[in-house]
Design a protein around this motif. Structure first.
Motif, short mmCIF file in Angstrom:
data_model
loop_
_atom_site.label_atom_id
_atom_site.label_comp_id
_atom_site.label_asym_id
_atom_site.label_seq_id
_atom_site.Cartn_x
_atom_site.Cartn_y
_atom_site.Cartn_z
N ALA A 211 0.83 -1.21 0.00
CA ALA A 211 0.00 0.00 0.00
C ALA A 211 0.86 1.26 0.00
O ALA A 211 0.57 2.23 -0.70
CB ALA A 211 -0.93 -0.01 1.21
N VAL A 212 1.96 1.24 0.79
CA VAL A 212 2.85 2.41 0.85
C VAL A 212 3.50 2.65 -0.50
O VAL A 212 3.59 3.79 -0.97
CB VAL A 212 3.92 2.20 1.94
N ARG A 213 3.98 1.60 -1.14
CA ARG A 213 4.63 1.78 -2.43
C ARG A 213 3.65 2.29 -3.49
O ARG A 213 4.00 3.12 -4.33
CB ARG A 213 5.25 0.45 -2.91
N ALA A 214 2.44 1.79 -3.44
CA ALA A 214 1.45 2.24 -4.40
C ALA A 214 1.13 3.72 -4.20
O ALA A 214 0.97 4.48 -5.17
CB ALA A 214 0.18 1.41 -4.27
N ALA A 215 1.09 4.15 -2.93
CA ALA A 215 0.76 5.54 -2.64
C ALA A 215 1.94 6.48 -2.91
O ALA A 215 1.80 7.54 -3.51
CB ALA A 215 0.32 5.67 -1.19
N ALA A 216 3.15 6.07 -2.45
CA ALA A 216 4.30 6.95 -2.52
C ALA A 216 4.99 6.94 -3.89
O ALA A 216 5.52 7.96 -4.32
CB ALA A 216 5.30 6.59 -1.44
N LEU A 217 5.00 5.79 -4.53
CA LEU A 217 5.79 5.67 -5.74
C LEU A 217 4.97 5.32 -6.98
O LEU A 217 5.50 5.24 -8.08
CB LEU A 217 6.87 4.58 -5.54
N GLY A 218 3.69 5.07 -6.76
CA GLY A 218 2.85 4.70 -7.89
C GLY A 218 3.18 3.32 -8.44
O GLY A 218 2.88 2.99 -9.56
N GLY A 219 3.81 2.49 -7.59
CA GLY A 219 4.17 1.14 -8.03
C GLY A 219 3.47 0.10 -7.21
O GLY A 219 2.69 0.39 -6.30
#
Length: 337
Positions: A327-335
Motif C-alpha cells: 500500500a505504501v509503495r502504491a501511494a508513494a511511488l505509484g508502483g
C-alpha cells in the motif's frame, strides 16, 4: 572517463573509436541504453585527448569521472541494473521482499517459514547457515547442513535462497545457492570480494558497521572488477553513539546510493533496529524512500530462536507488514509489490 555517443552511431565509426581507445591501453565498458550509448573508459586516461574525441561525428559529450569506483558508477551506466535470479527481478522498478530466519535450525523450521513468507508475498528466502557471532560461545549455524536444508526449502517452495558466506574456503558449498550474501563484517574482506567477482551468481553486499557509502561502492567495485556485475547493495545500519537501537538505520543511504550507482539498493530493518516493534515502521519508511527491496528476519517462534529472536517477526506479523508495504509503495511511488 565516459564518452557519450549520439543516437544511433554509425557502426564502423564506433568500432574505429573503440579500437583506438583500446590501443591506448584502456578497458572499455559499453552501456547501451534505450536512447543513448555510453563508453566507460577504465584505466589511465590522463593522456587521452578529449578534444580529439569530441570532434568525432558520433560523439555527443566527453566527461571525466572523479569517483574512484567506475563499474558501479551511474555515470558509466545511467540505466538501473536489474538483477534476476530464478525468475525473480530486483531493481529497475522491481521490488522484492527477502524473508526468513536469521539462522537455519531444522528442516521443519526453515521449510515452514519458507511456505509462510511465500504465501505473504516474499520473492526470496533468506536463512543463515554460517553465522558470524560476536561471542565464540554463541550458536554458529549448521554450516553445510544448513545449506542442505535451505535447498530443501527451495525445492518445496520454489523460492530462490540467500545465505551468507564467511570465507573463500566455503565457496564449494555455495554452488547451488542462488544469491551469496556478504555480511557487514566481511564488506572489506577484499580477497573474498575478488573471488566473488569470478562467481556467476548475484552477490548481496551489506554495508559495514562503520563504513561510508563510498567504501561500500568501492567494495562493490572489487566484485564488479572481476567480471560479476550482479551486485545488490544493502543498507543494514551503522554503529553510532545511540544505544536505543542495535544500529542506526541510515535511510538517507537509499537515495544517495541510487543517485551515485545503478545497482539495486535494499534495506535490512531487522539488523538496522534490533527490535521487533521497530522493524515495520522502518521497513515502510525504506519502501517510501525508494528502496528496491527489503530483507527481513522471520521466525515461527522468536522467543526460542537460536539467533536474533528479539528482532524477528512472526509469519503473521510479516504477512501484515507485506500488505502495508504494498500500500505504501502504491501511494508513494505509484508502483506495486
Amino acid at each position: 572517463m565516459v564518452v557519450i555517443l549520439k543516437e544511433n552511431p554509425e557502426e564502423k565509426q564506433l568500432q574505429n573509436l573503440m579500437n583506438w581507445l583500446s590501443a591506448q591501453g584502456l578497458e572499455i565498458n559499453v552501456c547501451k541504453g534505450q536512447h543513448q550509448t555510453i563508453l566507460g573508459l577504465i584505466g589511465d586516461t590522463a593522456g587521452v585527448d578529449i578534444e580529439l574525441i569530441k570532434a568525432l561525428d558520433i560523439v555527443d559529450e566527453v566527461k571525466r569521472v572523479q569517483e574512484p569506483y567506475k563499474n558501479a558508477n551511474r555515470k558509466f551506466h545511467p540505466d538501473d541494473t536489474v538483477v534476476e535470479v530464478g525468475g525473480v527481478k530486483i531493481g529497475g522498478g522491481n521490488f522484492q521482499l527477502i524473508a526468513g530466519p536469521c539462522s537455519v535450525e531444522s528442516e521443519e523450521q526453515v521449510c515452514g517459514i519458507a511456505e509462510a513468507v511465500k504465501a505473504a508475498g516474499a520473492g526470496l528466502l533468506r536463512g543463515g547457515a554460517f553465522k558470524p557471532r560476536t561471542s565464540p560461545y554463541a550458536f554458529q549455524g549448521l554450516r553445510g547442513d544448513g545449506i542442505t536444508l535451505l535447498l530443501e526449502a527451495r525445492e518445496r517452495t520454489g523460492l530462490p535462497i540467500v545465505t551468507e558466506i564467511m570465507d573463500i574456503s566455503q565457496l564449494p558449498l555455495f554452488e547451488e545457492v542462488d544469491v551469496i550474501q556478504v555480511g557487514a563484517r566481511n564488506m572489506q574482506n577484499f580477497e573474498l570480494l575478488k573471488a566473488l567477482g569470478h562467481v556467476e551468481k548475484p552477490i548481496l553486499l551489506k554495508r559495514g558497521l562503520a563504513n561510508t557509502l563510498q567504501e561500500l561502492l568501492m567494495s562493490a567495485e572489487y566484485i564488479m572488477a572481476g567480471g560479476n556485475s550482479n551486485v545488490i547493495l544493502c543498507e543494514r545500519g551503522i554503529r553510532t553513539f545511540e544505544t536505543a537501537t542495535r544500529n542506526t538505520l541510515d535511510l538517507s543511504a537509499v537515495p544517495v546510493l541510487k543517485s551515485r550507482s545503478h545497482l539495486p539498493v535494499i534495506v535490512d530493518p531487522s539488523h538496522g533496529t534490533g527490535h521487533r516493534e521497530l522493524v515495520a515502521p522502518m521497513a515502510l519508511a525504506a519502501a517510501a524512500a525508494g528502496a528496491d527491496g527489503l530483507i527481513i528476519e522471520v521466525h515461527n517462534d522468536p522467543a526460542h530462536a537460536l539467533c536474533d529472536g528479539p528482532q524477528s517477526l512472526t509469519p503473521e506479523q510479516f504477512a501484515n507488514l507485506a500488505a502495508r508495504i504494498k500500500a505504501v509503495r502504491a501511494a508513494a511511488l505509484g508502483g506495486e509489490l
